[in-house]
Write a protein that holds these residues in place. Sequence first.
Motif, short mmCIF file in Angstrom:
data_model
loop_
_atom_site.label_atom_id
_atom_site.label_comp_id
_atom_site.label_asym_id
_atom_site.label_seq_id
_atom_site.Cartn_x
_atom_site.Cartn_y
_atom_site.Cartn_z
N ALA A 79 -48.43 52.21 55.18
CA ALA A 79 -49.74 52.26 56.45
C ALA A 79 -50.54 51.31 56.73
O ALA A 79 -50.38 50.67 57.88
CB ALA A 79 -49.99 54.05 56.97
N THR A 80 -51.24 51.22 55.69
CA THR A 80 -52.36 50.54 55.69
C THR A 80 -51.89 48.96 55.69
O THR A 80 -52.16 47.72 55.55
CB THR A 80 -53.60 50.91 54.63
N ILE A 81 -50.60 48.52 54.38
CA ILE A 81 -50.05 47.65 54.47
C ILE A 81 -49.85 46.98 56.18
O ILE A 81 -49.78 45.92 56.90
CB ILE A 81 -49.36 47.61 53.25
N ALA A 82 -49.01 48.05 56.85
CA ALA A 82 -48.32 47.54 57.72
C ALA A 82 -49.02 47.35 59.22
O ALA A 82 -48.93 45.69 59.79
CB ALA A 82 -47.61 48.52 58.38
N LYS A 83 -50.25 48.26 58.90
CA LYS A 83 -51.89 47.67 59.80
C LYS A 83 -52.49 46.38 59.89
O LYS A 83 -52.23 44.79 60.93
CB LYS A 83 -52.81 48.53 59.96
N PRO B 50 -44.81 50.27 59.89
CA PRO B 50 -43.75 50.64 59.07
C PRO B 50 -42.48 50.61 58.62
O PRO B 50 -41.43 50.55 57.64
CB PRO B 50 -44.09 52.03 59.11
N ARG B 51 -41.79 51.13 59.74
CA ARG B 51 -40.25 50.61 59.87
C ARG B 51 -39.46 49.54 59.67
O ARG B 51 -38.69 49.24 58.69
CB ARG B 51 -39.33 50.90 61.21
N TYR B 52 -40.29 48.60 60.42
CA TYR B 52 -39.93 47.09 59.61
C TYR B 52 -40.07 47.00 58.38
O TYR B 52 -39.18 45.93 57.29
CB TYR B 52 -40.22 45.90 60.33
N LEU B 53 -41.21 47.25 57.25
CA LEU B 53 -41.44 46.78 56.35
C LEU B 53 -41.14 47.96 55.63
O LEU B 53 -40.18 47.54 54.92
CB LEU B 53 -43.63 47.83 56.47
N ARG B 54 -40.71 48.30 55.91
CA ARG B 54 -39.47 49.30 54.70
C ARG B 54 -38.16 48.57 54.75
O ARG B 54 -37.06 48.31 53.32
CB ARG B 54 -39.64 50.87 55.71
N SER B 55 -37.60 48.54 55.96
CA SER B 55 -36.53 47.37 55.90
C SER B 55 -36.95 46.09 55.21
O SER B 55 -35.41 45.68 54.54
CB SER B 55 -35.97 46.52 57.49
N ILE B 56 -37.78 45.07 55.53
CA ILE B 56 -37.98 43.98 54.16
C ILE B 56 -37.72 44.37 52.66
O ILE B 56 -36.97 43.90 52.03
CB ILE B 56 -39.22 43.90 54.42
N PHE B 57 -37.98 45.61 52.59
CA PHE B 57 -38.68 46.11 50.78
C PHE B 57 -36.82 47.01 51.26
O PHE B 57 -36.25 47.12 49.96
CB PHE B 57 -38.81 47.48 50.70
N SER B 58 -35.90 46.54 51.97
CA SER B 58 -34.55 47.25 51.52
C SER B 58 -33.33 46.57 50.80
O SER B 58 -32.74 47.07 49.97
CB SER B 58 -33.63 48.06 53.02
N VAL B 59 -33.62 45.15 50.96
CA VAL B 59 -33.15 43.79 49.87
C VAL B 59 -33.56 44.35 48.77
O VAL B 59 -31.94 44.16 47.86
CB VAL B 59 -33.33 42.72 50.32
N SER B 60 -33.91 44.98 48.09
CA SER B 60 -34.30 44.78 46.32
C SER B 60 -34.06 46.88 45.39
O SER B 60 -34.03 47.11 44.89
CB SER B 60 -35.90 45.00 46.39
#
Length: 322
Positions: free
Chosen positions: A229-233, A239-249
């Motif tokens: 949450a703090t990273i996304a802000k 937060p959803r897009y942030l999670r999708s970024i990490f989904s590649v790993s």
Amino acid sequence: MEKYSTIDLPTNGRTAAWNALYASRMSQVEFTPADKQGFGAELSIGTLGPVKLAKLSMDCYSVERSKLHINDNRPRIYSLLLQAKGSSVIHHCGHEANLDQGDFVLVDTGLPHFFDTKDFSTTIMVRVLPSLLREYLPTPEQFTGHRLGHAVGLAGTLGAMVESLSESVGAGIQRDHEERVARYLLEMISMSYTAGFDISEESAVLWRRRNDVISFIEDNLRDPELCCATIAKSLNLSPRYLRSIFSVSGEKISAFILRRRLEECARQMRNPAWNGHTLTEIAFSWGFNSAAHFTRCFRDQFGMAPREYRSAAVTASSTIRN
């Protein structure tokens, strides 16, 4: 070709002198040799048109490029490292790459990294400006910190080419041919990574964005409040897009943050300079706020309690020095 050696440096203060020499000719880093006074090292540097080739041979050591070193206002460089002799482990962009002879790893000098050897080691570096590398490898962010094994695709051929060029730069290549040879080398690097990794346009975009997020995480890893949450802000992302970024790993952000904190704690526990600090002090300095939680997570990650890990590290360090 430029050549440097510890033979020309005083025994007292040799580590500091070597760090200063390396910073003046390469990048600002901190070397920590196993033997701070008696270690031996040789560095040779040559240019091949727009590419710099450097060969470092050195007794057992570790080297760190931290956030403090990165703020030196020098141009950002991509460095392709070839483990020419010995073995090593490098931590970079949230990845741990264990390198044996003939293996490669791509390093972004604009991001922190930590390199550790257990014995005598020779590393050959191909150093390229990002703008030039992207002409051949459009999204190098996909590959930073990942091991390219010597038996994968064209990596073996690339390794032989890099070793040969490191010996012939400044001697066997005519100056008017250097540009062309450099282009061939960059083409070979591109083909080696293309053959060695699965590349797609969609994942390339996500990997580039992921490295931006990783850079923010590394800068704020000690903050106990660091979370999705703090990273996304802070980065103006959902937060959803942030999670999708990490989904590649295949690794969740929360798991990544925890793993990196544990790795940094373990690294300080192996460092004799931190022997005067308690395990709780080390843990809390990296964002943990519960000693019990830290101990439990550390055991899950490393298979032993923090106290056992530190004791084993001290024993290993004494063995190396003796």
